[in-house]
Design a protein around this motif. Sequence first.
Motif, PDB file in Angstrom:
ATOM      1  N   UNK A 255      -7.251  15.158   9.033  1.00 46.48           N
ATOM      2  CA  UNK A 255      -6.185  13.689   9.481  1.00 46.48           C
ATOM      3  C   UNK A 255      -5.885  12.933   7.670  1.00 46.48           C
ATOM      4  N   UNK A 256      -6.633  13.367   6.806  1.00 43.95           N
ATOM      5  CA  UNK A 256      -5.966  13.610   5.053  1.00 43.95           C
ATOM      6  C   UNK A 256      -4.551  14.089   5.170  1.00 43.95           C
TER       7      UNK A 256
ATOM      8  N   UNK B 280      -2.219  12.181   7.177  1.00 44.86           N
ATOM      9  CA  UNK B 280      -1.818  10.604   6.496  1.00 44.86           C
ATOM     10  C   UNK B 280      -0.920  10.777   5.426  1.00 44.86           C
TER      11      UNK B 280
ATOM     12  N   UNK C 217      -2.766  -0.319  -0.079  1.00 47.66           N
ATOM     13  CA  UNK C 217      -3.345   0.639   1.330  1.00 47.66           C
ATOM     14  C   UNK C 217      -3.473   1.643   1.317  1.00 47.66           C
ATOM     15  N   UNK C 218      -1.789   1.570   1.533  1.00 49.54           N
ATOM     16  CA  UNK C 218      -0.855   2.915   1.604  1.00 49.54           C
ATOM     17  C   UNK C 218      -1.403   4.167   0.951  1.00 49.54           C
TER      18      UNK C 218
ATOM     19  N   UNK D 233      -4.245   5.272  -0.099  1.00 49.55           N
ATOM     20  CA  UNK D 233      -4.977   5.418   0.581  1.00 49.55           C
ATOM     21  C   UNK D 233      -5.454   6.891   0.283  1.00 49.55           C
ATOM     22  N   UNK D 234      -4.409   8.210   1.699  1.00 47.88           N
ATOM     23  CA  UNK D 234      -4.822   9.351   1.609  1.00 47.88           C
ATOM     24  C   UNK D 234      -4.505  10.165   0.012  1.00 47.88           C
TER      25      UNK D 234
ATOM     26  N   UNK E 244      -5.514   8.815  -3.412  1.00 47.56           N
ATOM     27  CA  UNK E 244      -6.770   7.983  -4.258  1.00 47.56           C
ATOM     28  C   UNK E 244      -7.382   9.006  -3.972  1.00 47.56           C
ATOM     29  N   UNK E 245      -8.874   8.752  -5.667  1.00 49.68           N
ATOM     30  CA  UNK E 245      -9.817   9.298  -5.235  1.00 49.68           C
ATOM     31  C   UNK E 245     -10.890   8.689  -4.257  1.00 49.68           C
ATOM     32  N   UNK E 246     -12.325   8.818  -4.962  1.00 49.82           N
ATOM     33  CA  UNK E 246     -13.353   8.614  -4.120  1.00 49.82           C
ATOM     34  C   UNK E 246     -13.426   6.998  -4.126  1.00 49.82           C
ATOM     35  N   UNK E 247     -13.062   6.323  -4.812  1.00 51.00           N
ATOM     36  CA  UNK E 247     -12.334   5.335  -5.473  1.00 51.00           C
ATOM     37  C   UNK E 247     -11.848   4.342  -5.042  1.00 51.00           C
ATOM     38  N   UNK E 248     -10.747   4.910  -4.973  1.00 46.54           N
ATOM     39  CA  UNK E 248      -9.915   4.339  -4.507  1.00 46.54           C
ATOM     40  C   UNK E 248      -9.059   3.467  -5.392  1.00 46.54           C
ATOM     41  N   UNK E 249      -9.287   3.790  -7.155  1.00 45.33           N
ATOM     42  CA  UNK E 249      -8.265   3.048  -8.527  1.00 45.33           C
ATOM     43  C   UNK E 249      -7.147   3.732  -8.070  1.00 45.33           C
ATOM     44  N   UNK E 250      -6.311   3.006  -8.460  1.00 40.95           N
ATOM     45  CA  UNK E 250      -4.465   3.294  -7.854  1.00 40.95           C
ATOM     46  C   UNK E 250      -3.961   3.459  -9.804  1.00 40.95           C
TER      47      UNK E 250
ATOM     48  N   UNK F 246     -21.651   1.913  -3.016  1.00 50.41           N
ATOM     49  CA  UNK F 246     -20.721   1.500  -4.221  1.00 50.41           C
ATOM     50  C   UNK F 246     -19.170   2.835  -3.931  1.00 50.41           C
TER      51      UNK F 246
ATOM     52  N   UNK G 137     -16.983   1.980  -0.843  1.00 50.94           N
ATOM     53  CA  UNK G 137     -15.985   0.798  -1.481  1.00 50.94           C
ATOM     54  C   UNK G 137     -14.010   1.320  -0.349  1.00 50.94           C
ATOM     55  N   UNK G 138     -13.811   1.966  -0.752  1.00 50.00           N
ATOM     56  CA  UNK G 138     -12.546   2.899  -0.118  1.00 50.00           C
ATOM     57  C   UNK G 138     -12.351   2.960   1.325  1.00 50.00           C
TER      58      UNK G 138
ATOM     59  N   UNK H 225      -8.329  -3.148   7.813  1.00 49.91           N
ATOM     60  CA  UNK H 225      -6.860  -3.116   8.432  1.00 49.91           C
ATOM     61  C   UNK H 225      -7.389  -3.128  10.072  1.00 49.91           C
TER      62      UNK H 225
ATOM     63  N   UNK I 129      -5.357   5.832  11.135  1.00 50.99           N
ATOM     64  CA  UNK I 129      -3.840   6.453  10.467  1.00 50.99           C
ATOM     65  C   UNK I 129      -3.359   7.282   8.991  1.00 50.99           C
ATOM     66  N   UNK I 130      -4.566   6.412   8.279  1.00 50.15           N
ATOM     67  CA  UNK I 130      -4.645   6.329   7.005  1.00 50.15           C
ATOM     68  C   UNK I 130      -5.467   7.648   6.468  1.00 50.15           C
ATOM     69  N   UNK I 131      -6.100   7.931   7.454  1.00 48.15           N
ATOM     70  CA  UNK I 131      -7.010   9.664   7.107  1.00 48.15           C
ATOM     71  C   UNK I 131      -8.382   9.131   7.228  1.00 48.15           C
TER      72      UNK I 131
ATOM     73  N   UNK J 190     -13.502  -3.231  -3.936  1.00 47.20           N
ATOM     74  CA  UNK J 190     -13.686  -2.562  -4.941  1.00 47.20           C
ATOM     75  C   UNK J 190     -14.003  -3.400  -6.112  1.00 47.20           C
TER      76      UNK J 190
END
Lengths: 330, 357
Positions: free
Chosen positions: A73-74, A77, A101-102, A104-105, A107-113, B229, B232-233, B240, B247-249, B298
């Motif tokens: 799934x990742x 995406x 959020x796009x 998402x597939x 980024x790392x575990x915490x979603x840091x950009x 923690x 969060x992601x 959404x 769809x984002x996985x 976050x």
Amino acid sequence: MSTILSSQSLSIGYPNKTVASSLNLRLTKGRLVCLLGPNGAGKSTLMRTLCAMQTPLAGQVLLNGVDIHTISSRELARLLSVVLTDRVQVGLLSAYELVSLGRYPYTGWNGRLSAEDHRIIRESIEATGAQDLAARPVDELSDGERQKVLMARALAQQPQLLILDEVTAFLDLPRRVDIMRTLRRLAHDHGATILLSTHDLDLAIRSADELWLLEKGGAFHCGAPEDLVLNGSFAQAFLSEGIEFNPADGHFELHGERDGVAAVEGEGLPALWTRRALERIGFSVHREASHRIVVEPDRWTLEDPSGTKQTFNSLHAVVETMRDLREESK
Amino acid sequence: MNPTISENWTDQLRATPRWPYFALAGAILVVFLLELAVGAVAIPFGDVARILFTGESERYTWLQIVQQFRLIRAVNALFSGAAIAVCGLLLQTLFRNPLADPFVLGVMDGARLGVAIVVVISGAASNSFLSQFAFLGDLSQVAAAAIGSLAAMAVLLWIAHRVSTVTLLICGLMLGYLCQGLISVVLHFTDEYQAAAFSSWNDGSYAGITRGQLEFLVPITALGLGIAVLLVKPLNALLLGERYAQTLGLPVFRARMLTFGLVALLAGTVTAFCGPIAFLGIIVAHLARALFQTSDHRVLLPAVILLGSTLALGADLVTHLPWAKHFLHMNAVNGLIGAPIVLWVLLRQKQMRGLAG
């Protein structure tokens, strides 16, 4: 021309109901394809099957030559992004945060950009022309603006293929045209491959590189819009919907009961609009009809079978008289 | 394209301010010290600091008061407040409902029912043992509470798909009353000592915990906050909606179950030791969103943890002010802040329908 998505002998539907079978589909890179079909033909089923939300009854969907159901799934995406009709209510997220959020597939575990992520987000926003929306809260955007932002979000996924389900539904005409223009630009200038399901027949014919037509009962046609017009597939697919497609002018007409017939003589715009006025009130226009309307630049003359002539100075008067004549003859 | 759009359009984007985090951390420190100093017996700050750092004091009673009572209470409020606040945030995102909260939705009553059943069963199993709670291992109490809250959430989950935001709230209230009724029925089968011990636990309080129980509560809630923690992601993706998240996985089912399990652990543990803590979950999540103007988890999660601790300590402080102890109990203070916030959200429903995503 490289193929992004393809299928061979694909059957779609549900265990107890096959919607369509033997579909051989192909999506080429950098093309905008519109999927059209009457309600209930199974457009949504096909869309869901193509983006792996639903398993096919038979056959495979290949994304870059790989069976889509074997992709994690990742990974999927990163290859394919989807814009749905689902109403998105994200509270206090700004449009920029929504687009992010796009990533998402990626980024790392915490979603840091990362800086690179931010660059891609900016490019996605610029590609959809949503710059002036970026700082605004998503919940304050209009439907059309929100769709744009969701498209930017889909682009930020950097997919090989973008699948959009009915994104122009519920939008007014200028907004629909704007979205279509954006999609065309994404396909042609940015090399995106786009599949869009829509009810907007007119706009699809004008904008798509290729049309997929799914008829009720599962018959499938594809080709350039103009080819489908010329070989009659188009008219056939929508006949059951009560929509009549006129290949001469590319217009769709509501197929109501035709009651009464009249001939129109004349040229240019006045003749064209006279014809439309008559069709609007349910007359069919035919050269051999007993009632004839002679069109001159600012004058309409009605001749009945006995040869009597009546002159009018507006189409409104013509239409009202024709209605009265029809009532009397009943 | 539109020529009025400047090339520097990104300038209008705002960065998340950092100062509120520092302000909140400072507020926690201040309220924490006030908790130790203020009460029926006032202790000067200097002596409080001395007791904290050296474990000594010129007056033995001060040492006793701080170490045996106030410190335990304050540490409890610090961790329990953060835990319940995080539960509120998680439930609001999970149910996509701005009014979700473990108290309002009956999750805490589910936890208490779990504990009541275990108390009665253990009582029946070992009749000779008359001391009420002591024989119950603290751990089994936590486990029973967690299972009880999980059961309550399973019911809510089953209901949530078919009802609106406000209806879910009413269903949660009813579920809470149902659990309270069942607790009475269950306690009917036990002896009056146990029943009396239980009824004193009807109202939430940070004061009733023992040192030994605190040694359970702190690591469990700390672990739970750590897991939060890590969530969060996925929580951001869930904003959404489920289909988009998929769809984002995001493995949606797994993320939801993990979140529910976490809420059960946190709400269960806190309820087991503190009783039902009203409204805190709702209040904190809304204050955090108002403060940071975002739904990004976050940003929100650390804010919610800090704000939860601050408010819990603050509410506890108010109930222990020397002139207040006969009038106010903790849930009354929470209700004074929480109920107006709930009303405000309800009245703004039209605009706020999507507040929690």
